[in-house]
Enzyme design. Structure first.
Site, PDB file in Angstrom:
ATOM      1  N   ASP A  92     -73.452  27.474  19.210  1.00 28.20           N
ATOM      2  CA  ASP A  92     -73.866  28.693  19.879  1.00 28.20           C
ATOM      3  C   ASP A  92     -75.580  28.674  20.059  1.00 28.20           C
ATOM      4  OD1 ASP A  92     -73.997  31.004  21.750  1.00 28.20           O
ATOM      5  OD2 ASP A  92     -73.081  32.446  20.277  1.00 28.20           O
ATOM      6  N   ASP A 127     -77.995  32.083  27.377  1.00 22.78           N
ATOM      7  CA  ASP A 127     -77.611  33.069  28.532  1.00 22.78           C
ATOM      8  C   ASP A 127     -77.827  34.340  28.210  1.00 22.78           C
ATOM      9  OD1 ASP A 127     -75.394  32.688  26.624  1.00 22.78           O
ATOM     10  OD2 ASP A 127     -74.307  34.046  28.008  1.00 22.78           O
TER      11      ASP A 127
END
Ligand SMILES: [Zn+2]
Length: 497
Positions: A92, A127
């Site tokens: 991540d 994001d």
């Protein structure tokens, strides 16, 4: 066609597939569960993950990058040696930290380069995880930013590292759909449905279902979909039926830290357990009382191991159900164990038309297990099929014996409705249904009768039913004559075939 993902078997929206991860040189069978590894807080050693069946894990590159010592070791040894894991590793980017703390000290280009540098197999851009229930203007604006980041991510040279393209859009299903279509049009590889964690933490499985269904409408069928933050085994069957292929579990460790014990029906407190309702090695070798007396670290590790076992066992059960074609029976069983999973299942059934397309036309058997079964994709598909059949003249639709006072004689069975006798051995009309059918089953059958009558205005229909309830019969249009087999007699010459 995305060549990293191959679908092997399908049921409802669920699939068993192969995710090819070139940089790790491994093929991961999906649905796959990725245990979350916090490199600073190891609860179960990743070197042992293959004991549970984990082929892939996820860790956070941003946590590593911010820690000078960890970052130096990751650069030097590589992520696989750092964690002691030789399967596939997804990383991540810090987006989660961004959603929690409002800012982070990196950007998409830098973090993707870092993920590539330390040997990640599947990286993630930065994001914007838009929380649920925000106003639409904010959801749209943040989605535009996420979309710019995905386009930027396409330009970063990351070799054969796969790259995630998160699908955002908050609790707006149409934005999720638009985001899915945009992400799918990039050349990125894996498609996480993002920012589901706050919904999942509040057990809002109906909103999760709507978000996933929206994203799936935008994504192509060959897109591997990751439900970010879905770590509770009670919702794996539902999430797979919605079309998710990857899950990650921090729950196994986080719950263990709080003495919480995962089951497929929900969560138990260790303090409340007299018996372990599980046959994993931890639960067969220990009694709850003994585990309660252990020091914190040992107790946490044992609970985390059980939590992993129960999660991977459920995942195997789900995969077998996809191959057997009875995934929705499993979803339904899980749905009736917890009101929140029932909410999720009902939201899935609201999209039964969407999932009908990927559902195999033929399976072993349809089990009618509750009123929700009346809304399954197979029931909708049968109703659609009625338009393509050709009833002619005076047609008897009957739950009772044949009668030759008519030009044709069809069967009628709740929840499907009418069908020619020749189809009676064809799936799903071979269904196992309860002797005491519920109102929803009769209503679904009556809607089938209405559909048939509506599609074929030149034919005349008589419905001979076994005392259907009045509110089900309300769905039958007036031009269909109805007879209650319990009370009325069919007129004409008797001829039972
Ligand atoms: Zn166990």
């Amino acid at each position: 066609m995305r060549d990293v993902f191959e679908i092997r078997a399908q049921d409802a929206g669920g699939r068993v597939g192969d995710l090819h991860v070139p940089r790790a040189d491994v093929t991961v069978e999906t649905p796959a569960l990725l245990p979350v590894v916090n490199p600073n807080v190891i609860t179960v050693d990743p070197a042992r993950f293959d004991e549970f069946g984990a082929e892939i894990l996820i860790t956070n590159s941003y946590i590593i990058k911010r820690d000078d010592d960890l970052a130096a070791r990751a650069r030097e040894e590589g992520l696989h040696d750092l964690l002691g894991f030789d399967g596939a590793i997804m990383t991540d980017s810090g987006s989660f930290q961004l959603s929690e703390y409002g800012e982070i000290d990196t950007d998409t280009e830098e973090i993707l380069a870092f993920q590539h540098e330390i040997g990640s197999d599947i990286g993630t851009p930065v994001d914007i995880p838009t929380p649920p229930d925000v106003d639409r203007a904010r959801a749209e604006e943040e989605l535009r930013t996420t979309q710019e980041r995905l386009e930027l991510a396409e330009t970063v040279d990351v070799g054969d590292m796969l790259v995630n393209a998160p699908v955002q859009g908050s609790t707006y299903p149409d934005l999720r759909e638009e985001a899915g279509a945009h992400a799918y049009a990039t050349d990125l590889d894996v498609f996480p449905v993002g920012a589901a964690v706050p919904m999942m933490n509040d057990y809002r499985y109906d909103d999760v279902a709507r978000a996933v269904a929206g994203a799936k409408r935008g994504l192509g069928a060959d897109a591997p979909v990751h439900l970010f933050g879905a770590g509770h085994p009670m919702m794996f069957a539902l999430a797979v039926a919605l079309g998710c292929d990857l899950f990650d579990s921090a729950a196994y460790a986080l719950y263990a830290r709080d003495d919480r014990y995962l089951t497929v029906h929900g969560t138990e407190q260790l303090a409340d357990l007299h018996h372990f309702p599980c046959s994993c090695p931890i639960c067969t070798e220990h009694a709850p009382e003994d585990v309660r007396r252990m020091p914190d670290a040992a107790r946490e590790e044992l609970l985390a191991e059980h939590n992993l076992h129960v999660s991977f066992t459920e995942l195997r059960r789900v995969k077998q159900a996809v191959r057997d074609g009875d995934l929705l029976e499993l979803v339904e069983a899980r749905a009736h164990a917890h009101p929140r999973t029932l909410d999720g299942y009902r939201a899935l059934l609201d999209h039964a038309g969407q999932y009908e397309a990927s559902d195999p036309a033929s399976k072993d058997a349809f089990f009618y297990a509750s009123a929700e079964s009346a809304r399954r994709p197979e029931v909708l598909r049968h109703r659609e099929r009625l338009a393509r059949l050709s009833p002619e003249g005076r047609v008897l639709l009957t739950e009772g014996p044949r009668h030759d006072g008519y030009d044709d004689c069809w069967r009628v069975t709740p929840p499907f409705g009418p069908y020619p006798s020749a189809l009676s051995e064809v799936y799903p009309l071979t269904a196992e249904t309860p002797a005491n059918m519920d109102r929803e089953g009769y209503e679904a059958a009556a809607k089938g009768v209405a559909r048939l009558a509506g599609e074929h205005p030149d034919a005349e229909f008589t419905l001979a039913h076994e005392s259907w309830p009045a509110d089900a019969l309300d769905y039958v249009p007036p031009r269909v004559e109805t007879l209650d087999l319990g009370e009325d007699r069919l007129t004409g010459p008797e001829d039972e075939a």
